[in-house]
Design a protein around this motif. Structure first.
Motif, PDB file in Angstrom:
ATOM      1  N   ALA A   1       0.828  -1.207   0.000  1.00  0.00           N
ATOM      2  CA  ALA A   1       0.000   0.000   0.000  1.00  0.00           C
ATOM      3  C   ALA A   1       0.863   1.258   0.000  1.00  0.00           C
ATOM      4  O   ALA A   1       0.542   2.249  -0.667  1.00  0.00           O
ATOM      5  CB  ALA A   1      -0.921  -0.003   1.223  1.00  0.00           C
ATOM      6  N   GLY A   2       1.970   1.209   0.725  1.00  0.00           N
ATOM      7  CA  GLY A   2       2.849   2.364   0.803  1.00  0.00           C
ATOM      8  C   GLY A   2       3.531   2.656  -0.515  1.00  0.00           C
ATOM      9  O   GLY A   2       3.436   3.763  -1.057  1.00  0.00           O
ATOM     10  N   ILE A   3       4.224   1.667  -1.086  1.00  0.00           N
ATOM     11  CA  ILE A   3       4.950   1.904  -2.329  1.00  0.00           C
ATOM     12  C   ILE A   3       3.999   2.177  -3.485  1.00  0.00           C
ATOM     13  O   ILE A   3       4.321   2.946  -4.402  1.00  0.00           O
ATOM     14  CB  ILE A   3       5.906   0.726  -2.651  1.00  0.00           C
ATOM     15  N   THR A   4       2.802   1.595  -3.457  1.00  0.00           N
ATOM     16  CA  THR A   4       1.833   1.820  -4.535  1.00  0.00           C
ATOM     17  C   THR A   4       1.426   3.282  -4.630  1.00  0.00           C
ATOM     18  O   THR A   4       1.179   3.792  -5.730  1.00  0.00           O
ATOM     19  CB  THR A   4       0.593   0.937  -4.322  1.00  0.00           C
ATOM     20  N   THR A   5       1.359   3.968  -3.509  1.00  0.00           N
ATOM     21  CA  THR A   5       0.963   5.382  -3.519  1.00  0.00           C
ATOM     22  C   THR A   5       2.166   6.321  -3.556  1.00  0.00           C
ATOM     23  O   THR A   5       2.107   7.397  -4.160  1.00  0.00           O
ATOM     24  CB  THR A   5       0.084   5.691  -2.298  1.00  0.00           C
ATOM     25  N   TYR A   6       3.278   5.923  -2.945  1.00  0.00           N
ATOM     26  CA  TYR A   6       4.477   6.767  -2.953  1.00  0.00           C
ATOM     27  C   TYR A   6       5.069   6.874  -4.352  1.00  0.00           C
ATOM     28  O   TYR A   6       5.442   7.968  -4.809  1.00  0.00           O
ATOM     29  CB  TYR A   6       5.511   6.180  -1.991  1.00  0.00           C
ATOM     30  N   SER A   7       5.170   5.754  -5.052  1.00  0.00           N
ATOM     31  CA  SER A   7       5.867   5.724  -6.340  1.00  0.00           C
ATOM     32  C   SER A   7       5.302   6.716  -7.359  1.00  0.00           C
ATOM     33  O   SER A   7       6.067   7.490  -7.953  1.00  0.00           O
ATOM     34  CB  SER A   7       5.857   4.304  -6.911  1.00  0.00           C
ATOM     35  N   PRO A   8       3.994   6.742  -7.611  1.00  0.00           N
ATOM     36  CA  PRO A   8       3.505   7.696  -8.614  1.00  0.00           C
ATOM     37  C   PRO A   8       3.610   9.142  -8.172  1.00  0.00           C
ATOM     38  O   PRO A   8       3.833  10.031  -9.007  1.00  0.00           O
ATOM     39  CB  PRO A   8       2.046   7.280  -8.820  1.00  0.00           C
ATOM     40  N   LEU A   9       3.436   9.410  -6.871  1.00  0.00           N
ATOM     41  CA  LEU A   9       3.578  10.789  -6.390  1.00  0.00           C
ATOM     42  C   LEU A   9       5.001  11.287  -6.608  1.00  0.00           C
ATOM     43  O   LEU A   9       5.231  12.433  -7.002  1.00  0.00           O
ATOM     44  CB  LEU A   9       3.193  10.885  -4.916  1.00  0.00           C
ATOM     45  N   LYS A  10       5.967  10.408  -6.360  1.00  0.00           N
ATOM     46  CA  LYS A  10       7.357  10.771  -6.620  1.00  0.00           C
ATOM     47  C   LYS A  10       7.611  10.912  -8.118  1.00  0.00           C
ATOM     48  O   LYS A  10       8.290  11.833  -8.568  1.00  0.00           O
ATOM     49  CB  LYS A  10       8.289   9.724  -6.031  1.00  0.00           C
ATOM     50  N   HIS A  11       7.055   9.992  -8.908  1.00  0.00           N
ATOM     51  CA  HIS A  11       7.291   9.990 -10.353  1.00  0.00           C
ATOM     52  C   HIS A  11       6.836  11.296 -11.001  1.00  0.00           C
ATOM     53  O   HIS A  11       7.532  11.837 -11.875  1.00  0.00           O
ATOM     54  CB  HIS A  11       6.571   8.809 -10.991  1.00  0.00           C
ATOM     55  N   VAL A  12       5.675  11.808 -10.595  1.00  0.00           N
ATOM     56  CA  VAL A  12       5.186  13.051 -11.205  1.00  0.00           C
ATOM     57  C   VAL A  12       5.795  14.285 -10.560  1.00  0.00           C
ATOM     58  O   VAL A  12       5.617  15.398 -11.053  1.00  0.00           O
ATOM     59  CB  VAL A  12       3.643  13.135 -11.161  1.00  0.00           C
ATOM     60  N   GLY A  13       6.517  14.103  -9.465  1.00  0.00           N
ATOM     61  CA  GLY A  13       7.238  15.218  -8.857  1.00  0.00           C
ATOM     62  C   GLY A  13       6.405  16.100  -7.956  1.00  0.00           C
ATOM     63  O   GLY A  13       6.573  17.338  -7.962  1.00  0.00           O
ATOM     64  N   VAL A  14       5.510  15.506  -7.174  1.00  0.00           N
ATOM     65  CA  VAL A  14       4.713  16.305  -6.232  1.00  0.00           C
ATOM     66  C   VAL A  14       5.637  17.094  -5.314  1.00  0.00           C
ATOM     67  O   VAL A  14       6.612  16.558  -4.783  1.00  0.00           O
ATOM     68  CB  VAL A  14       3.777  15.398  -5.412  1.00  0.00           C
ATOM     69  N   LYS A  15       5.319  18.357  -5.135  1.00  0.00           N
ATOM     70  CA  LYS A  15       6.190  19.244  -4.368  1.00  0.00           C
ATOM     71  C   LYS A  15       5.353  20.253  -3.585  1.00  0.00           C
ATOM     72  O   LYS A  15       4.120  20.315  -3.731  1.00  0.00           O
ATOM     73  CB  LYS A  15       7.140  19.984  -5.311  1.00  0.00           C
ATOM     74  N   LYS A  16       6.045  21.053  -2.782  1.00  0.00           N
ATOM     75  CA  LYS A  16       5.386  22.077  -1.981  1.00  0.00           C
ATOM     76  C   LYS A  16       4.597  23.017  -2.881  1.00  0.00           C
ATOM     77  O   LYS A  16       5.089  23.482  -3.907  1.00  0.00           O
ATOM     78  CB  LYS A  16       6.423  22.869  -1.185  1.00  0.00           C
ATOM     79  N   GLY A  17       3.360  23.269  -2.487  1.00  0.00           N
ATOM     80  CA  GLY A  17       2.496  24.168  -3.239  1.00  0.00           C
ATOM     81  C   GLY A  17       1.569  23.477  -4.208  1.00  0.00           C
ATOM     82  O   GLY A  17       0.589  24.078  -4.668  1.00  0.00           O
ATOM     83  N   ASP A  18       1.851  22.221  -4.561  1.00  0.00           N
ATOM     84  CA  ASP A  18       0.950  21.484  -5.443  1.00  0.00           C
ATOM     85  C   ASP A  18      -0.352  21.166  -4.722  1.00  0.00           C
ATOM     86  O   ASP A  18      -0.390  21.020  -3.498  1.00  0.00           O
ATOM     87  CB  ASP A  18       1.590  20.181  -5.907  1.00  0.00           C
ATOM     88  N   LYS A  19      -1.408  21.058  -5.507  1.00  0.00           N
ATOM     89  CA  LYS A  19      -2.701  20.638  -4.974  1.00  0.00           C
ATOM     90  C   LYS A  19      -2.990  19.222  -5.455  1.00  0.00           C
ATOM     91  O   LYS A  19      -3.063  18.975  -6.660  1.00  0.00           O
ATOM     92  CB  LYS A  19      -3.805  21.592  -5.422  1.00  0.00           C
ATOM     93  N   VAL A  20      -3.117  18.313  -4.478  1.00  0.00           N
ATOM     94  CA  VAL A  20      -3.315  16.898  -4.767  1.00  0.00           C
ATOM     95  C   VAL A  20      -4.664  16.458  -4.222  1.00  0.00           C
ATOM     96  O   VAL A  20      -4.970  16.689  -3.046  1.00  0.00           O
ATOM     97  CB  VAL A  20      -2.194  16.036  -4.150  1.00  0.00           C
ATOM     98  N   GLY A  21      -5.456  15.825  -5.066  1.00  0.00           N
ATOM     99  CA  GLY A  21      -6.693  15.204  -4.617  1.00  0.00           C
ATOM    100  C   GLY A  21      -6.508  13.712  -4.502  1.00  0.00           C
ATOM    101  O   GLY A  21      -5.873  13.089  -5.365  1.00  0.00           O
TER     102      GLY A  21
END
Length: 351
Positions: free
Chosen positions: A160-180
């Protein structure tokens, strides 16, 4: 070979019950592990009941494994007896294709070599998972569990952890982004924690008003009731990324309109055809995209464990005796778990 106790299924309608399985003798680069905890993934249930087709019985599920090293092969250098280690969704790969050379073994050209459900690449024997006393795994597919992570709560990080961490890292989520984050189960609540730790402003989309307080307690900044037309209209073109953890068929179209131009809808939950069909105008007119993602490679899985240790992130779990696994499956079907079952394997060893 060694005979060990396990729980597995023998048919789609058999449930999971006690059986004995064989673990291979140590190869030169193998690590033998006594399993302490094993998380229960929805994939376990789908595989046991052959929901996706192709299950070969008997099948012993479990790919969120935390345990203790009991023996090592003569060429093992990374681990020693007594180390606390983990085994996730993969136990092998070809090692030489483009994906493997880039530490993305989950996309191996030979196909995914899963912890259970497949066969050993060398001798063709069945791969059996973590609903068992012990397992033998190639050293390069064993992970180190940081000392400051609770070992039971760390187990679901391996799926569950790697399944959600991997794509967030891949697209480069960073400070200020809005994630739903769409959905708030085992995957969704981890997605919230990771996106927040990466600096994003996080909103949970849920169908249930009763989950608002729960979503906020998980760290979400905002909650949108997806069945409320006015709330969905107000969310139009507000998000950089949507992490879609909903595991069943659902309509993507209302959510696409919540993305800004260049926004990305990341799918990690649904593994079935889209119904209703996708309105591609919502993609073309705003240069949006739909992206899928599947767990992560070994390097990235170690990375997420270390990230969790650094940011004090663990999965919310409910401990389970091995003998209660079938009741747990029925509760999972109803969504009655917050948010991940973890089996105390001492209850199997003592049986």
């Amino acid at each position: 070979m060694t005979t060990v106790k396990a729980y597995g299924a023998t048919a789609p309608d058999s449930g999971v019950h006690p059986l004995n399985i064989e673990r291979r003798a140590l190869r030169d680069t193998d690590v033998a592990i006594s399993i302490d905890y094993c998380g229960v993934c929805h994939s376990d249930l789908h595989t046991v009941e052959n929901d996706w087709g192709g299950t070969t019985y008997p099948i012993v599920p479990g790919h969120e494994i935390v345990g203790t090293v009991t023996a090592i092969g003569p060429n093992v250098t990374k681990y020693k007896v007594g180390d606390r280690v983990g085994v996730g969704c993969l136990v092998d790969s070809c090692g030489h294709c483009g994906a493997c050379e880039h530490d993305e073994e989950q996309f191996c050209a030979e196909g995914l070599h899963g912890t259970y459900g497949g066969v050993d690449r060398l001798d063709g024997t069945p791969n059996h998972g973590g609903y068992s006393e012990a397992i033998v795994v190639k050293e390069s597919f064993v992970l180190s569990i940081p000392d400051n992570l609770d070992p039971a709560a760390a187990a679901p990080i391996l799926c569950a952890g790697i399944t959600t961490y991997s794509p967030l890292k891949h697209v480069g989520v960073k400070k200020g982004d809005k994630v739903g984050v769409l959905g708030m189960g085992g995957l969704g609540h981890m997605g919230v924690k990771f996106a927040k730790a990466m600096g994003a402003e996080v909103t949970i989309f849920t169908r249930s008003v009763s989950k608002v307080d729960e979503a906020i307690s998980q760290g979400a900044d905002h909650v949108i009731i997806s069945t409320d037309e006015s709330q969905m209209a107000a969310a139009s073109e507000q998000f950089d990324y949507l992490l879609d953890t909903i595991p069943v068929e659902h309509d993507f179209n209302p959510y696409l309109n919540c993305l800004k131009y260049n926004g990305v809808h990341i799918v990690v939950g649904q593994l079935t055809p889209l119904e209703p069909a996708l309105n591609t105008a919502a993609l073309v007119l705003k240069r949006r995209s739909v992206m899928g993602s599947l767990i992560g490679g070994l390097a990235e899985t170690q990375e997420v464990l270390d990230f969790c240790a650094k940011h004090d992130i663990t999965c919310d779990i409910e401990m389970l005796d091995m003998q209660d696994i079938n009741a747990a499956y029925e509760r999972m079907k109803k969504g009655d778990v917050k948010y991940r079952f973890v089996i105390d394997m001492a209850t199997l060893k003592a049986s």
